[in-house]
Design a protein around this motif. Structure first.
Motif, PDB file in Angstrom:
ATOM      1  N   THR A 277       4.715   7.857  -7.662  1.00  0.00           N
ATOM      2  CA  THR A 277       5.790   6.833  -6.977  1.00  0.00           C
ATOM      3  C   THR A 277       5.380   6.824  -5.458  1.00  0.00           C
ATOM      4  N   ALA A 278       5.858   6.167  -4.744  1.00  0.00           N
ATOM      5  CA  ALA A 278       5.955   6.087  -3.275  1.00  0.00           C
ATOM      6  C   ALA A 278       6.852   7.348  -2.940  1.00  0.00           C
TER       7      ALA A 278
ATOM      8  N   GLU B 261       8.207   4.949   4.524  1.00  0.00           N
ATOM      9  CA  GLU B 261       7.635   3.550   5.120  1.00  0.00           C
ATOM     10  C   GLU B 261       6.113   3.774   5.300  1.00  0.00           C
TER      11      GLU B 261
ATOM     12  N   LYS C  28       4.432   3.310   2.055  1.00  0.00           N
ATOM     13  CA  LYS C  28       4.409   1.945   1.185  1.00  0.00           C
ATOM     14  C   LYS C  28       3.586   0.997   2.543  1.00  0.00           C
ATOM     15  N   LYS C  29       3.182   1.454   3.624  1.00  0.00           N
ATOM     16  CA  LYS C  29       2.131   0.613   4.230  1.00  0.00           C
ATOM     17  C   LYS C  29       0.765   0.705   3.685  1.00  0.00           C
TER      18      LYS C  29
ATOM     19  N   ILE D  87       0.093   1.496   0.464  1.00  0.00           N
ATOM     20  CA  ILE D  87      -0.046   1.235  -1.090  1.00  0.00           C
ATOM     21  C   ILE D  87      -0.475  -0.330  -1.065  1.00  0.00           C
TER      22      ILE D  87
END
Length: 178
Positions: free
Chosen positions: A158-159, A171, A174-175, A177
């Motif tokens: 997971t992130a 953050e 997530k950028k 992914i």
């Protein structure tokens, strides 16, 4: 023989070689050797075992031998220091000159320079170079972390797990992914 000058020189030499200053047992060993004492006597004065003192001395001689480029031990330490001319000279360098990249900072003995001048030269040339190199390394490390994120997502992480593992913010992860 100026024992304090020799101790200062050896401390500087050990610090340059290891990044650490002499500890109190190493100082006691050097003083004892310069005064012709046996390891057992040094150990008694320092309140430790003779074996521990010998082990510490062995490591100290190894560091100094490497720094000076010749075999140093209890038997030849005093004679070596005297032969190299350091015993009574406050500013003479013994051993290898300091060299950073193609710049040789100490190609001649320090007799014509003050110690502070050499330290300022090192600070002005080496420290900015090292800081710049560390900045570049950190950027490359950060880039490598960001590039590996898609592979970690494919593995099912997971992130949050990726951020925790790589020491990145959620953050940032997530950028990256897809």
């Amino acid at each position: 023989m100026d024992v304090q000058a020799v101790l200062k020189y050896v401390d500087d030499l050990v610090f340059a070689q290891t990044g650490q200053h002499l500890d109190s047992l190493q100082v006691a060993i050097l003083k004892g050797v310069l005064n012709g004492k046996k390891y057992t006597h040094i150990a008694e004065e320092y309140h430790c075992s003779a074996g521990h003192t010998k082990d510490e001395a062995y490591e100290l001689w190894r560091i100094l031998s490497e720094a000076l480029g010749e075999d140093l031990n209890k038997s030849n330490f005093r004679a070596t220091i005297e032969r190299l001319g350091y015993a009574n000279s406050q500013y003479q360098i013994v051993g290898n000159p300091i060299q950073i990249s193609n710049i040789n900072l100490c190609s001649k003995p320090l007799q014509s320079y003050e110690t502070e001048n050499i330290e300022s030269i090192i600070e002005e040339t080496a420290i900015p170079y090292v800081k710049e190199s560390l900045t570049i390394l950190e950027r490359e490390r950060q880039k490598a972390k960001l590039e590996i994120i898609p592979n970690l997502v494919e593995l099912g992480l997971t992130a949050e797990q990726i951020a925790s593992t790589l020491g990145l913010s959620l953050e940032q992860v997530k950028k990256c992914i897809p």
